[in-house]
Design an enzyme around this catalytic site. Structure first.
Site, short mmCIF file in Angstrom:
data_model
loop_
_atom_site.label_atom_id
_atom_site.label_comp_id
_atom_site.label_asym_id
_atom_site.label_seq_id
_atom_site.Cartn_x
_atom_site.Cartn_y
_atom_site.Cartn_z
N GLU A 40 52.27 53.31 32.43
CA GLU A 40 51.49 52.11 32.12
C GLU A 40 52.40 50.91 31.85
O GLU A 40 52.13 49.80 32.32
CB GLU A 40 50.59 52.37 30.90
CG GLU A 40 49.40 53.25 31.18
CD GLU A 40 48.48 52.65 32.22
OE1 GLU A 40 48.15 51.46 32.12
OE2 GLU A 40 48.11 53.38 33.16
N CYS A 197 38.32 44.76 44.69
CA CYS A 197 37.95 43.47 44.08
C CYS A 197 39.22 42.68 43.79
O CYS A 197 39.54 42.34 42.65
CB CYS A 197 37.14 43.70 42.80
SG CYS A 197 36.31 42.22 42.18
N CYS A 204 34.14 42.26 49.71
CA CYS A 204 32.81 41.69 49.90
C CYS A 204 32.83 40.48 50.83
O CYS A 204 31.81 40.13 51.43
CB CYS A 204 32.19 41.31 48.56
SG CYS A 204 33.15 40.11 47.61
N CYS A 211 30.68 46.89 49.22
CA CYS A 211 30.96 47.04 47.79
C CYS A 211 29.78 47.71 47.11
O CYS A 211 28.62 47.33 47.35
CB CYS A 211 31.23 45.67 47.17
SG CYS A 211 31.42 45.73 45.37
N CYS A 217 26.46 42.04 41.58
CA CYS A 217 27.54 41.11 41.25
C CYS A 217 27.05 39.66 41.28
O CYS A 217 26.67 39.13 42.34
CB CYS A 217 28.69 41.30 42.24
SG CYS A 217 30.06 40.14 41.98
#
Length: 380
Positions: A40, A197, A204, A211, A217
């Site tokens: 991470e 995204c 999209c 999507c 959305c």
């Protein structure tokens, strides 16, 4: 706000991940909190392609939190060299020592306790808790902020505290109800932001893929996908000049350890002048006496001046940081004899041993050229 989206988001996202999510990444499916934590931190400001190579190498060098805590900071910085944002490496080392001293070598599962460790913010704490301990804890990195801002048409810039607080609230509301779903859900959230995204080319707008959230959305429904989240216009990055001395004696280079809170903090670099706003290229070598007095304040400039030959112009190196650009003019100096430094932050290092030290990437490349020319081994 769509209640239907909030209640079904995690289920739809997990189903999407089964079809289109990333797989085979070396840190995926690992419940070891140490490995999760390292991955991470490394992924925070480094491209996945780079981490794919460096994460296994780092884990081989420091396989446990105990090994990392016991290592010298120079070893850690040397292994981190080239990844940038070196405060991450210093924080990794300090955090490992905290875990050993305060938690007997075991990472806590509580996100609140994780957040108290050096270098671990709220989102990273949530990721560690979710992946390693199946805790229902949200994450909110840049990708997730973008997803939520688009899905729920969140106005304002991400730098605004009120906007961030609102996004954290949304991130909490859309969590899966089952703790056992947290690892795959959290990975899916990361993957969706990184691959579908995206900031500039979300699927999209391409028409190539459908999507799973297109009917929900708000950004998509109002044709604001690229307008959300709202962007702040960035000022032009300032540019600076500095001089660096490449002092050589035989096969050794004079290195200086940088202050921990400076850029390249804790790394070993060449003695340098103060940074000044960039001007026209300089063709005249700086006064060696004044340079030594400024760059080596703890040393006796007269002793070094007597040992060094005349200064010769070397290459000019440009390095681009996130928020600034630096032009480094290298000046070559051959020392007639080796002077024993008085400061612990200054030392002669043989070219063959440079690989043991954390070096700024542009300096590493410069010295690597010298090593190759002499047949010494400065490894990548």
């Amino acid at each position: 706000m769509s209640k239907a989206l909030i209640t079904t988001f995690s289920e739809k996202l997990i189903a999407w991940h089964a079809r289109s999510g990333r797989s085979g990444l070396p840190w995926q499916g690992n419940r070891d909190p140490y490995a999760v934590w390292v991955s991470e931190i490394m992924l925070q400001q480094t491209q996945v392609a780079t981490v794919l190579e460096r994460f296994p190498r780092f884990m081989k060098r420091f396989p446990t939190v105990k090994k990392l805590a016991a290592a010298h900071i120079d070893e850690v910085l040397a292994e981190w060299a080239g990844l940038g944002y070196y405060s991450r490496a210093r924080n990794l080392h300090a955090c490992a020592q905290q875990v050993m001293q305060q938690f007997a070598g075991q990472f806590p599962s509580d996100p609140v306790l994780l957040e108290q460790l050096k270098g671990i913010g709220r989102s990273t704490a949530g990721a560690i808790a979710a992946f390693a301990f199946h805790v229902r804890a949200p994450i909110l990195d840049a990708n997730v902020k973008r997803i939520l801002a688009r899905l729920f048409a969140v106005e304002g810039t991400l730098q605004d505290k009120a906007v961030n607080d609102h996004l954290w609230g949304l991130a909490n509301q859309i969590l899966p109800s089952k703790p056992q779903d947290m690892p795959v859900y959290t990975q899916a959230l990361m993957d969706f932001g990184a691959t579908w995204c995206t900031a500039r080319k979300p699927v999209c707008l391409s028409g190539e893929k459908k999507c799973p959230f297109e009917k929900y959305c708000q950004a998509n429904l109002s044709n604001q996908v690229l307008a959300l989240p709202k962007k702040v216009v960035k000022a032009k990055s300032p540019e600076f000049d500095c001089d660096m001395l490449l002092v050589r004696h035989g096969n050794a280079i004079l290195l200086q350890k940088r202050p921990s809170k400076a850029i390249w903090g804790g790394l070993w670099s060449l003695p340098e002048s103060i940074w000044v706003a960039k001007s026209t290229p300089r063709k005249v070598a700086p006064s060696l006496k004044s340079f030594l007095e400024a760059a080596l304040p703890e040393e006796k400039a007269a002793v070094w001046l007597k040992a060094c030959k005349a200064v010769q112009v070397g290459p000019q190196i440009k390095h681009v940081f996130t928020h600034r650009r630096l032009w480094m003019q290298i000046w070559d100096v051959n020392a007639l004899k080796s002077v024993e430094p008085e400061s612990a932050n200054l030392k002669w290092v043989p070219l063959s041993q440079l690989g043991r030290y954390g070096l700024p990437q542009p300096i590493k490349i410069l010295l690597q050229g010298l090593s190759l020319a002499r047949g010494d081994g400065l490894k990548n």
